[in-house]
Design an enzyme around this catalytic site. Sequence first.
Site, PDB file in Angstrom:
ATOM      1  N   HIS A 156       0.836  -1.215   0.000  1.00 31.52           N
ATOM      2  CA  HIS A 156       0.000   0.000   0.000  1.00 31.52           C
ATOM      3  C   HIS A 156       0.868   1.261   0.000  1.00 31.52           C
ATOM      4  O   HIS A 156       0.434   2.307   0.477  1.00 31.52           O
ATOM      5  CB  HIS A 156      -0.944   0.053   1.207  1.00 31.52           C
ATOM      6  CG  HIS A 156      -1.717  -1.201   1.439  1.00 31.52           C
ATOM      7  ND1 HIS A 156      -2.990  -1.411   0.953  1.00 31.52           N
ATOM      8  CD2 HIS A 156      -1.384  -2.343   2.095  1.00 31.52           C
ATOM      9  CE1 HIS A 156      -3.412  -2.612   1.303  1.00 31.52           C
ATOM     10  NE2 HIS A 156      -2.446  -3.199   1.992  1.00 31.52           N
ATOM     11  N   LYS A 283      17.136  21.392  -9.750  1.00 33.49           N
ATOM     12  CA  LYS A 283      16.442  20.192 -10.195  1.00 33.49           C
ATOM     13  C   LYS A 283      17.322  19.176 -10.903  1.00 33.49           C
ATOM     14  O   LYS A 283      18.198  19.525 -11.673  1.00 33.49           O
ATOM     15  CB  LYS A 283      15.286  20.554 -11.141  1.00 33.49           C
ATOM     16  CG  LYS A 283      14.149  21.308 -10.508  1.00 33.49           C
ATOM     17  CD  LYS A 283      13.394  20.527  -9.433  1.00 33.49           C
ATOM     18  CE  LYS A 283      12.539  19.427 -10.019  1.00 33.49           C
ATOM     19  NZ  LYS A 283      11.419  19.983 -10.771  1.00 33.49           N
ATOM     20  N   GLU A 290      10.453   8.829 -16.641  1.00 36.33           N
ATOM     21  CA  GLU A 290       9.144   9.389 -17.002  1.00 36.33           C
ATOM     22  C   GLU A 290       8.775   9.036 -18.436  1.00 36.33           C
ATOM     23  O   GLU A 290       7.641   8.668 -18.737  1.00 36.33           O
ATOM     24  CB  GLU A 290       9.159  10.906 -16.811  1.00 36.33           C
ATOM     25  CG  GLU A 290       9.264  11.281 -15.341  1.00 36.33           C
ATOM     26  CD  GLU A 290       9.605  12.750 -15.133  1.00 36.33           C
ATOM     27  OE1 GLU A 290       8.899  13.395 -14.363  1.00 36.33           O
ATOM     28  OE2 GLU A 290      10.567  13.252 -15.755  1.00 36.33           O
TER      29      GLU A 290
END
Length: 465
Positions: A156, A283, A290
């Site tokens: 989970h 970043k 992705e």
Amino acid sequence: MKMWAGRFREPLDAEFARWQRSFPFDRRLLPQEVAASAAYAEAIFAAGVLTAAEVAQIVDALAAILTQSVASPQFLEDDDAEDVHHFVEKNLVALIGDVGYKLHTGRSRNEQIATDLRLFVRESIDQLIAQIAELGSVLLARAESAGLAAMPAYTHLQRAEPVLVAHWLLAYFEMFLRDAERLADCRKRVNLCPLGSGAIAGSTIQLDRAALAQALAFDGPTANSMDATADRDFALEFVNALSLLALHVSRWAEEMILFSTQEFALVDPPEEYSTGSSAMPQKKNPDLLELARAKSARVLGCATALQVATKGLPLAYNKDLQDTQQPLFEAADTLLTLLPLVAQWIAKVQFLHERMQFAAQDGFLNAFAAATYLSSRGVPFRLAHECIGRAVQLALEKGCLLDGLSLAELQSIHPAFEAGESGFFAALKLEPVLQYHDNSGGTAPAQVKQALAKARQRLGAVQAG
Ligand code: ARG
């Protein structure tokens, strides 16, 4: 000359002619088309249709066409060719005159395209299995060198239990090995030769279909001419196998995206496969992951396109089948370009072992083992679970972990708690917690060691084909 113009009075509408052509995308099948055509020429020579001189002329010209396509890509910029079959015939005739037309004796483009596509899928399967084996070998190498390093495992997406890093990597190894096995199984049904099926009803020539199949390294000829010219199951099976493979890549990518966030901070993606932001100087974005996730979506789309395109087709060939080529190519290309990058990413990613090791011992990951400890002392597991639940609640109130509770506090919950060498606090440590899972398929170090050895063997079998 068109391959079918005889019965027509009117030429094709120019816009329609352009629009219905498949040459812009099926020209990549030229190597398969040439190989299948050369084998066919030999087969009709054996059946007495061609003379020895004619078959030699045809086979040489076919080879010359392939050579020229490699030497000058401009050669393939042909606006007139309707499809790859027409292109080859045109060029044969340009090279050797009307003898070139004899190659089409008893033959139909319906069996040709079915053959070319089977050859294409077979080659793609072989390349993909080799790439999956490479990916498996990278995963295995990283698992073998991870030793006894541990990490948290999640259910989970909540911390569940600690596992060995090697155990986690072997989970991905299993997924990808299944993909290789699925492709190898699919290959059996791909590797049959439709040549000799004609347009729909079978060849009008006494071809030796077994010899023809053998010449193209097929396992044998297809059994039924109607099925063979209409069938694209082999492409569907292949692309469906690819959609599962892509799905595995996507699940892996998603987990790596999560694990590389500052919130998880379990892995540090290689800079070679990450990009920065033009706005935010700090970043490092996980672009490979992705894009892998997004490209997987396309493969699922290809599988859907193939299913929907074929589901309404009566026997046998229908032109709709021409439109199944692009999703097939796209799915194959997507994975063939993606898998090597995934393998390289895995080879280079840094596991943040200190943080993994800490996280493996934080946040009550030993609670299941704690309950197992109590049950091994005669407390029924359901009740033991309840007791540890209460201990967790108490620890949360106190702001500590299970080992921060005193023996008195624990014994107020249940008298079976004990201190000492084989007592409760010893059982909470990472080592025994891992050790509890000492059954095949579990994360106890001895089990993982065996699993690694087995994985090596299984990988060897995939590599050996
Ligand atoms: N370009 C066609 C295809 O890919 C070849 C088969 C054409 N057959 C026909 N009967 N028009 O499907």
